[in-house]
Design a protein around this motif. Sequence first.
Motif, short mmCIF file in Angstrom:
data_model
loop_
_atom_site.label_atom_id
_atom_site.label_comp_id
_atom_site.label_asym_id
_atom_site.label_seq_id
_atom_site.Cartn_x
_atom_site.Cartn_y
_atom_site.Cartn_z
N VAL A 73 -81.95 -57.94 28.29
CA VAL A 73 -81.22 -57.46 27.11
C VAL A 73 -81.74 -58.17 25.86
O VAL A 73 -81.97 -57.55 24.82
CB VAL A 73 -79.70 -57.69 27.29
N CYS A 86 -76.70 -62.66 22.28
CA CYS A 86 -77.39 -63.02 23.52
C CYS A 86 -77.43 -64.54 23.68
O CYS A 86 -77.28 -65.07 24.80
CB CYS A 86 -78.82 -62.47 23.50
N MET A 176 -76.46 -53.48 21.02
CA MET A 176 -76.96 -54.36 22.07
C MET A 176 -76.06 -55.60 22.23
O MET A 176 -75.96 -56.16 23.32
CB MET A 176 -78.38 -54.77 21.71
N ILE A 179 -73.54 -55.54 25.04
CA ILE A 179 -74.00 -55.82 26.41
C ILE A 179 -74.01 -57.34 26.64
O ILE A 179 -73.60 -57.82 27.70
CB ILE A 179 -75.40 -55.22 26.63
N LEU A 276 -75.80 -53.02 33.55
CA LEU A 276 -76.04 -53.42 32.16
C LEU A 276 -77.46 -53.05 31.72
O LEU A 276 -77.71 -52.84 30.54
CB LEU A 276 -75.83 -54.92 32.01
N MET A 280 -78.58 -51.22 28.39
CA MET A 280 -79.66 -51.68 27.51
C MET A 280 -80.57 -50.50 27.16
O MET A 280 -80.92 -50.29 25.99
CB MET A 280 -80.44 -52.79 28.24
#
Lengths: 578, 322
Positions: A73, A86, A176, A179, A276, A280
């Motif tokens: 991701v 992230c 994004m 996620i 996931l 993505m």
Amino acid sequence: MTVLLLAVASVPPACGVRQMAGMVPVLRCGWMALCIMAILSCLGAGLPGGIAPWAGFSGDMHDTALLVPLGVVGAAASGARGLAACAGAALAVTGGPVLSCVGAGWTLIARRDGPHDDMARQAPDLVALLLMAAVLLFARPAGWLLPGLCWLATRGLLGLSFSPRVSPRGLHPFHMADIAAMVAAMALWRHLPAGGMVGDMRWGGVLIVAGCLLYMTASWRALCAGDGRRVMTGLMGGTGALVIVLAGLGLLARADDLPAMAACASRTFMLVAGALLTWMFMARAMDVMEREAGPLILNRLGGLGVLMPRLSALFSIGLLAESGLPPLLGFSIIWMLLRLLAAMPRGGGLGGDLPLLLALLALGIGWAVRMLALVRIVAVMLCGRPRTPRGAGAADPSGRDMAAIVLAVLPVVCVSVWPGYWLGLLAGAGAGVAVDNVALTSPDGAAVLHPARLCLLVAVVGGMVVVVRRMACPTSARQVAGWRQGAPPVPPWMVFGDPLTQVGPGNPVNMLLDMVGTVAVRRRFMRDCVRLRRRGARVWPLLAQYVADRRQDGMTVSAPVMMVMACMAALIFIAWHG
Amino acid sequence: MMTSFMLAARMQALLLAGCHMALVMLGAPVWIGLLRWMAAVMEGERRLPDPTAHWRVLLHAWRQVGVRSAAGAQVTAVAPWLALAAGMGAALLVPSFSIGMPGGDLSDVLIIGGLLEMVFLALVVAALAPGLARPGHAGLRVVAGGIMIQPVMLLACAVLGMCLPDGTLAGLVRQAHVADMNLVRVPLALVAGALVLGAVGEGDGTTSTLFSAMLEDLAGPDRAVAQYARDLLAVVWMMLARDLIWPEGIAEPDILPRSGVLAPMLVAVALWVAHMLLACGCVAAIRVFVVSGQRHAGWRGGLALLCAIMAGVLLFAGRGMG
């Protein structure tokens, strides 16, 4: 590895958004390297320097398996928000109790829509995260509260809500960063220590029922949303609800000492982590679609299947994987979930079994509504004709962008065909053991699903049909302009035909509601609900005023009432603790 | 020796699969023709059955010149054939007269139901692709009316998973040959009824009108294939229901060396034909006497859900009593 992680993670907050734009390729390479290292570590390869345990970080590589999807991701993220989220999720995955909560809070803040997003809405989640960290560190006797706190803390990360309303505040556009937020929430649930046996059993049941209801409401929000990205947020909320159901099943299995069921729940959890990758891919595809066709507002889209056929075909693979139809990953998740629910320990008699039936019913209705939401996306976005000139100008992306999309769909297909290898990889089984893991099994081991064989069957039958079609219909059918069903000719300002008469985003919802009841009945019901809510809202101020008046008069609440209330509270407490 | 035995077993499995597919593929329009005749007779019409009438309709559609709407032509060219492929995949997994075909371990109700759902959705996509008003809205009405099959399917799988260790149709047939099925026959019959109620829209006037509106932008082979795929969809659901109610009627290929080859197979085929006739009669009776009228889609879904829940309740109550 931790040093690299911290280096990657500290870049987004260290520099501003403008500086971030130039650093995006470097950061993506860093996430790619992190993903490769996580895969190598899961395969049992020794990293140079080995694992150096740091205070506050988890030293066990099995706990950090979620770094594999997170690395993918991160490598696919292009915006500053996504990369910052992230980084926070990576902290949540690798950290110990406190750092996990810190990372999750970071992710929660990073995924905000922007400065206009109200910070106060996230305050309960942040408070729950703080309390969770405090309970994890200092108050072990209050450990039975942890599943509830974790539920509250991950509510925003997983996009959970019991509300069926679609409002701009409640349903933000899908990016994004969402996620990454889901990875952070999954890490929190995965790191949750065992509470007491009775507490875990109670929380397990509550979480399963709540998860099924949340799945239903998330699917409904996806069906009603007017924007492609918000539809995806609703669908992803359904995936988040499955995380809650699986967490409940895991707690139940742990409390009842059923190791096979706990292992099966953990494997299904990792399948959801595989899903996931689909999200993505969908995020990447939607970015490209938005660039080509303008904002993904459903009222303005249409005919993308003809305008951008290659991207739409790939997008359909993602939709199929999310739909739960065979043979892709969504089906494997539904199959495993069904086996887990059937293997759930139940109380004796009909009363103990009825909750299972009701949970399955809620889950099934949620699945049906989710399918209708996907059909709506296909009908409005991919099928039909473009509704605006901006949408009509869309075309398939150039070679480089298309290659990136194809590269993003490859992991989805691989995990769908061989989910056993994915599970073996994340379980740290090593390269040799993963070969035995091709099939998915039920908790008791009796039922076996071979997704690869299913894909082979579909491919063989599909190939046969292609051959028959080529032999039987060598010439393609003649194409003619569509008949307008006697409608008047199209006015000159409406250059794209009849956008108002083709299927629109509001039609499926209305058709579903028409099946439930007529418009008059629905209006009456809504009016009653609003009236009831107003009356309910009026009760609390009246009660507060009553108490205040009594205090001003110098009178207290009578002792018998206090006694009854205390007894009720004690009974609830005793019933909860068994 | 072992290799030749394995080879013979695989050849036998392929032969059985070929016979099964030929029987189902050739028989699907015949069953649909008979079902429509039964529904017409129950509604008061007096005419003799013509089993090949529907085949003739399909062949006539096939021979017509292929024409399709220019809008969404790429999608309408593929969707009917995709529906046919998914329907054939599902038909391969539902045993008609014998088990032991390739893919027997995949004969899970969830897999079969999922493939049949794909048939259904592919036909709907064929209607939505041109972006015209009538076919698109008809497709949406059909999909909204038939979407409740999914909770029914989940409940059916759960009930079947509690009756059987592996939850597949092949396992059900094997168990029916060695164990008494009377304890679970009523729940399984209710599950079968729920699946037929929720999924089979054949024989109903409203659904037939909607389906013909869905396909009005297609002509020629594509239209014939779409109609055939819809027939296959209904027939496979009926076959699935029949297998759940009468699994004893299906032969096991293991018994072939002991009692001859052809006789048990012919008996099983005859039983399948009789049971399918009965299933057609039941579906026609449900359509004519139980769920009919304009609001039939909601009733169908609700009744199917009720049957599936009742199956679960009966199964649990039976276990509690036992």
